[in-house]
Design a protein around this motif. Structure first.
Motif, PDB file in Angstrom:
ATOM      1  N   ASP A   1       0.792  -1.207   0.078  1.00 41.38           N
ATOM      2  CA  ASP A   1      -0.043  -0.169   0.018  1.00 41.38           C
ATOM      3  C   ASP A   1       0.884   1.329   0.115  1.00 41.38           C
ATOM      4  O   ASP A   1       0.711   2.050   0.882  1.00 41.38           O
ATOM      5  N   VAL A   2       1.689   1.453  -1.044  1.00 44.90           N
ATOM      6  CA  VAL A   2       2.438   2.778  -1.473  1.00 44.90           C
ATOM      7  C   VAL A   2       1.642   3.768  -1.818  1.00 44.90           C
ATOM      8  O   VAL A   2       0.984   3.366  -2.875  1.00 44.90           O
ATOM      9  N   ALA A   3       1.391   4.824  -1.149  1.00 46.49           N
ATOM     10  CA  ALA A   3       0.504   6.008  -1.617  1.00 46.49           C
ATOM     11  C   ALA A   3       0.974   6.386  -3.055  1.00 46.49           C
ATOM     12  O   ALA A   3       2.046   6.260  -3.358  1.00 46.49           O
ATOM     13  N   ALA A   4      -0.115   6.718  -3.927  1.00 46.47           N
ATOM     14  CA  ALA A   4       0.322   7.466  -5.366  1.00 46.47           C
ATOM     15  C   ALA A   4       1.085   8.449  -5.286  1.00 46.47           C
ATOM     16  O   ALA A   4       1.108   9.278  -4.254  1.00 46.47           O
ATOM     17  N   GLY A   5       2.156   8.530  -6.038  1.00 47.02           N
ATOM     18  CA  GLY A   5       3.262   9.410  -5.883  1.00 47.02           C
ATOM     19  C   GLY A   5       4.364   9.561  -4.792  1.00 47.02           C
ATOM     20  O   GLY A   5       5.081  10.112  -4.658  1.00 47.02           O
ATOM     21  N   SER A   6       4.198   8.471  -3.789  1.00 44.50           N
ATOM     22  CA  SER A   6       5.097   8.370  -2.681  1.00 44.50           C
ATOM     23  C   SER A   6       5.920   7.161  -2.773  1.00 44.50           C
ATOM     24  O   SER A   6       6.019   6.538  -3.941  1.00 44.50           O
ATOM     25  N   THR A   7       7.048   7.070  -2.132  1.00 45.49           N
ATOM     26  CA  THR A   7       8.001   6.105  -2.161  1.00 45.49           C
ATOM     27  C   THR A   7       7.776   5.170  -0.891  1.00 45.49           C
ATOM     28  O   THR A   7       7.600   5.575   0.342  1.00 45.49           O
TER      29      THR A   7
END
Length: 166
Positions: A135-141
């Motif tokens: 569950d890596v958030a959109a645009g995140s690392t």
């Protein structure tokens, strides 16, 4: 692939056995020197064969496990270019670890399955593992730590062999 590691370890075993055999030769009993050398060579061969078998079995098992984990990913998209690795380090238990970062370039939260290959300085495969970043958030690392299954010695490198975003 793991042959150089097992050959190196087998060579160390052989050197130790030869040293013991040589020490046995210095007692002035030349009749037993040939027997001692023969027994030492036999023991070294047996130990080297056992070591190579164990190392090869462990690597084959880790590779099969990695293939199984990656093949279980449904609707995965190749994302090797979105994954970076840190510098491998040895944990207190002797196992290799490396930081894994995965950038989610999708417009929704995604998970990643990343296969990390641990190699020696010549590129020979030492171990394989798969780490999951959930569950890596959109645009995140997202970050995780990949850990070898067994103790690795010498100069250890890590490479991303495969990465799936799903």
């Amino acid at each position: 692939m793991a042959g150089r590691w097992t050959r190196g370890a087998a060579g160390a075993i052989l050197a130790g056995v030869v040293a013991v055999a040589a020490a046995g030769c210095s007692d002035g009993n030349s009749g037993n020197a040939s027997d001692a050398a023969s027994k030492a060579a036999s023991a070294a061969s047996s130990a080297a064969s056992s070591l190579a078998s164990k190392g090869g079995d462990a690597l084959a098992s880790a590779s099969a496990e990695a293939r199984q984990k990656l093949s279980g990913v449904k609707n995965g998209v190749q994302a090797k270019g979105d994954v970076t690795l840190g510098t491998p380090a040895a944990a207190s238990d002797g196992k290799a670890t490396v930081e894994v970062s995965a950038k989610n370039t999708a417009s929704a939260a995604k998970s990643f399955a990343v296969q990390v290959n641990f190699t020696d300085k010549h590129g020979n495969l030492l171990d394989v593992t798969v780490v999951t970043l959930k569950d890596v958030a959109a645009g995140s690392t997202g970050d995780a730590t990949a850990r070898s299954h067994r103790k690795l010695t010498g100069e250890v490198h890590a490479v991303v062999n495969a990465a799936l975003r799903y």
